[in-house]
Motif scaffolding. Sequence first.
Motif, PDB file in Angstrom:
ATOM      1  N   THR A   1       0.862  -1.179   0.000  1.00 16.40           N
ATOM      2  CA  THR A   1       0.000   0.000   0.000  1.00 16.40           C
ATOM      3  C   THR A   1       0.900   1.230   0.000  1.00 16.40           C
ATOM      4  OG1 THR A   1      -0.057   0.054   2.394  1.00 16.40           O
ATOM      5  CG2 THR A   1      -1.788  -1.196   1.303  1.00 16.40           C
ATOM      6  N   ARG A   2       0.280   2.389  -0.221  1.00 17.32           N
ATOM      7  CA  ARG A   2       1.070   3.613  -0.347  1.00 17.32           C
ATOM      8  C   ARG A   2       1.899   3.882   0.915  1.00 17.32           C
ATOM      9  NH1 ARG A   2       2.258   7.509  -3.418  1.00 17.32           N
ATOM     10  NH2 ARG A   2       2.529   9.608  -2.611  1.00 17.32           N
ATOM     11  N   LEU A   3       1.284   3.665   2.066  1.00 14.87           N
ATOM     12  CA  LEU A   3       1.985   3.923   3.330  1.00 14.87           C
ATOM     13  C   LEU A   3       3.153   2.957   3.509  1.00 14.87           C
ATOM     14  CD1 LEU A   3       1.316   6.059   5.436  1.00 14.87           C
ATOM     15  CD2 LEU A   3       0.372   4.239   6.871  1.00 14.87           C
ATOM     16  N   GLN A   4       2.891   1.681   3.176  1.00 16.73           N
ATOM     17  CA  GLN A   4       3.952   0.665   3.290  1.00 16.73           C
ATOM     18  C   GLN A   4       5.141   1.002   2.406  1.00 16.73           C
ATOM     19  OE1 GLN A   4       1.787  -2.952   2.350  1.00 16.73           O
ATOM     20  NE2 GLN A   4       2.437  -3.893   4.267  1.00 16.73           N
TER      21      GLN A   4
END
Lengths: 272, 277
Positions: free
Chosen positions: B181-184
């Motif tokens: 995901t974007r945060l990861q």
Amino acid sequence: METSLPPVGAVDADHLAPGAPLVLARNVQKHFGAVKVLKGIDLAVQKGEVLCIIGPSGSGKSTFLRCINQLERIDGGALFVSGERVGFRQVGNQLHELDDKAIARQRRSIGMVFQRFNLFPHLTATQNIIEGPVQVLKQPAAQARERAHALLERVGLADKRDAYPSQLSGGQQQRVAIARSLAMQPELLLFDEPTSALDPELVAEVLLVMRDLALTGMTMIVVTHELGFARDVGHRVAFMDQGQIVELGPSQAILTEPKEARTRAFIKAVRH
Amino acid sequence: MNTDPDNLVIVPRRHYGRLIGAALVLLALAAIVHAFVVGQIEWSYVGRFLTVRTIMEGLANTIVMAILAMVLGLALGVLFAIMRLSANPVLSTTALGYIWFFRAIPVLLQLLLWYNLALVFPTIGIPGIASWKTVDAMTPFVAALLGLGIQQGAFTAEVVRAGLLSVDQGQYEAAQTLGMTRLQLLRRIIMPQAMRVIVPPVGNEFIGMVKLTSLASVVQFAEVLHSAQSIYYANSRVIELLLVAAFWYLIVVTVLSLIQGRVEAYFERGVARSPGR
């Protein structure tokens, strides 16, 4: 190599039951601004099939590949992987764009190998390989590491476990990249000109790994200029030009006796 | 006498200009040292006040404030850098406005504004839930932290943005392809690589921050310069106590420079640069 796969026309696009194609594209369109890059791609790829896409640069082959795992969003038509619509959720007669999490989930079962490898430079070969399994699939690190070492052995790099990408040759980096995508246990592997950035003497080692992979029954879509590989390993070859599939068929037939003049001209140009 | 043309003695060239230059520099250094020795400085006072309690407390406050303001600056910097790169025009424009405003106003002026906030808003708080008298809430510590940290965030945001932009697009794609995901992918793949670009200027800014804390003396924050001043108001040993403060700034900045080198080496891992490996 003989192909025992059904012709595309035999696949009924509307009934995605078991036995249905793993990848199905129906009239896929993509444009960058006013430039139409994909002008309606229709394609079905069966499980276990190796499809090679050839064609001049700018023909849209890489873009099509990138649409399959949503590095590009399609502007028209429909794409299905494992019977699931790529990028959208159907609600009634509307298509809702998927959110970040759902897109990430769809990408998990699709591996991708890039022209420029794109290994993570701050991580060692092993760390590159376990990053996905540990962070995304939440596998225990010890187990992931064990699998990573087995994968490195499989691509002939058992002695490079702790090397950083900068310490590896291009061919070695690409083999680590293949191992990295295999660690996610994908149903489908996409190769975007995997040998185009390599020195000529390093091309063979990567192609060999890819051939072995094909022999295990992995479904692969390979954008390539290596016509020899397409002939020997590919079941079918698609020739793309100007955003369209010009010709598609068993690799022997396409590469030795193409029907279309454009295909003939391209193959001649690449061979010489 | 050896006259073999292939085997003559080499006489090195004399660099007269360099020799004269070096002599002049030595002379000047000697003059400076002499001036300080005969100057009206009671060096014994410097030694005596170097480690007195007030100075030590001031030093501790300087270090704590520098760290906290830098942490606040980094947090705001990362937040606003990501906002500036957002596709949403409200987010990116807001970030741009924040950077524009807090980079433009002098730090000393910002500190005075925060400290005197009570003149504008007599009470602060969340309507209906809690409220405080601004005079009580805006202690010298809080005013210094906000003034220093928020302006630091504006500078750090630009440094972080440069770091994020320095990471190849292929790295985003490779991480996305793994199903991150974007945060990861920001946390695991992009930030660690951006750090290589971010750490040297942030280390520089941290050193700047240590010295900026001295401005907080104007809002009565008891950092090391403020402590030195409070002593020399009593005993009139102005230069001696300023030298005490200067000594401690030198020490803190030296230690920070050493730490910066270590941190840079950590984020350089995997990057081939030294050819002698």
